[in-house]
Design a protein around this motif. Sequence first.
Motif, PDB file in Angstrom:
ATOM      1  N   ALA A 206       0.488  -1.131  -0.168  1.00 30.98           N
ATOM      2  CA  ALA A 206      -0.045  -0.504   0.040  1.00 30.98           C
ATOM      3  C   ALA A 206       1.117   1.413   0.236  1.00 30.98           C
ATOM      4  N   ALA A 207       2.306   1.168   0.416  1.00 31.12           N
ATOM      5  CA  ALA A 207       3.154   2.638   1.116  1.00 31.12           C
ATOM      6  C   ALA A 207       3.249   2.473  -0.598  1.00 31.12           C
ATOM      7  N   ARG A 208       3.766   1.803  -1.347  1.00 30.86           N
ATOM      8  CA  ARG A 208       4.365   1.683  -2.542  1.00 30.86           C
ATOM      9  C   ARG A 208       3.456   2.395  -3.726  1.00 30.86           C
ATOM     10  N   LEU A 209       2.309   1.978  -3.737  1.00 33.31           N
ATOM     11  CA  LEU A 209       1.437   2.624  -4.377  1.00 33.31           C
ATOM     12  C   LEU A 209       1.450   3.712  -4.509  1.00 33.31           C
ATOM     13  N   ALA A 210       0.824   4.495  -2.789  1.00 32.16           N
ATOM     14  CA  ALA A 210       0.253   5.648  -2.522  1.00 32.16           C
ATOM     15  C   ALA A 210       1.782   6.172  -2.917  1.00 32.16           C
ATOM     16  N   PHE A 211       3.085   6.110  -3.127  1.00 33.37           N
ATOM     17  CA  PHE A 211       3.723   7.501  -2.803  1.00 33.37           C
ATOM     18  C   PHE A 211       3.972   7.344  -4.833  1.00 33.37           C
ATOM     19  N   SER A 212       4.382   5.734  -5.405  1.00 31.84           N
ATOM     20  CA  SER A 212       3.969   6.053  -6.495  1.00 31.84           C
ATOM     21  C   SER A 212       2.745   6.974  -7.461  1.00 31.84           C
ATOM     22  N   VAL A 213       2.067   7.143  -6.383  1.00 28.56           N
ATOM     23  CA  VAL A 213       0.385   7.900  -6.979  1.00 28.56           C
ATOM     24  C   VAL A 213       1.032   9.311  -7.084  1.00 28.56           C
ATOM     25  N   ALA A 214       1.153   9.450  -5.572  1.00 22.31           N
ATOM     26  CA  ALA A 214       1.620  11.113  -5.209  1.00 22.31           C
ATOM     27  C   ALA A 214       2.559  11.927  -5.992  1.00 22.31           C
ATOM     28  N   THR A 215       3.967  11.148  -6.171  1.00 22.87           N
ATOM     29  CA  THR A 215       4.857  11.739  -7.050  1.00 22.87           C
ATOM     30  C   THR A 215       4.775  11.369  -8.574  1.00 22.87           C
ATOM     31  N   SER A 216       3.762  10.959  -8.138  1.00 19.14           N
ATOM     32  CA  SER A 216       4.118  11.065 -10.682  1.00 19.14           C
ATOM     33  C   SER A 216       3.770  11.908 -11.345  1.00 19.14           C
ATOM     34  N   LEU A 217       3.211  13.085 -11.276  1.00 20.85           N
ATOM     35  CA  LEU A 217       3.287  14.617 -11.486  1.00 20.85           C
ATOM     36  C   LEU A 217       4.137  14.780 -11.322  1.00 20.85           C
ATOM     37  N   GLU A 218       5.002  14.549 -10.361  1.00 19.01           N
ATOM     38  CA  GLU A 218       5.622  15.833  -9.733  1.00 19.01           C
ATOM     39  C   GLU A 218       5.103  16.577  -9.317  1.00 19.01           C
TER      40      GLU A 218
END
Length: 245
Positions: free
Chosen positions: A156-168
């Motif tokens: 869950a942490a990996r997905l949350a971080f990946s989404v939150a930082t994908s648009l810089e």
Amino acid sequence: MVSIRAENLSLTYRLRQKLTLAPRDKRMPTGGRIVGKGRTRFVTALDGVSFELKAGDRLGLVGPNGAGKTTLLKVLYGVFEPTSGSVEINGRVDALFNIRLGFRPEATGRRNIVLRGLINGWSEQEIEARMEEIIEFSELGDFIDLPFKSYSQGMAARLAFSVATSLEPEILLMDEWIGAGDPAFQEKAKKRMAERAEKAGIIVLASHNHALLKKTCNKMLELEKGSATFFGMLGEFFDGKGCKT
């Protein structure tokens, strides 16, 4: 130009006592200073906090449990409205307070990427364009099409971080959940955080992990019972002029 300016920021709320065994509203601020007696009591979660950040700043937010760190992050994100004072934010903001915040347990990881993107105001085209990159960075593989409720804390942490930082995001607000992932992903996450900061962004990171703060931040803000006891450069803080925690 991306920036954050908080001036005499305060947040006070009434502590409502209920004769019930029902759980309290988890959205309310926690910690702070309690004043008053009996059933008429108030909690000052933040009290006259002032600081200013500009492009490239990475602020470490420290203090004991209940000091007001998470409350301040939520004020900056617009979850709570300050009672007095002001906060001016220029730039696109995203936040990671709770790794499951904004995700639906029954929906798949892929569907949650779409839902989180829509909540953040992304267009369908932006979501589609970044979908595969988010999945690849999260390292979830085929698990991306399984329900989010089946994920471990680290997944869950990996997905949350990946989404939150994908648009810089120009401003990224983070609580101390980053240790939930495995060591390899933590290193990858730290590298991405550094890259985001180098691209004229601002990071505000609440953490008890001094090693992480020293690697990530250049400024420190220490809170105690809702008040700021130190704001300044990282080196000055860890040289002992403001470090209490």
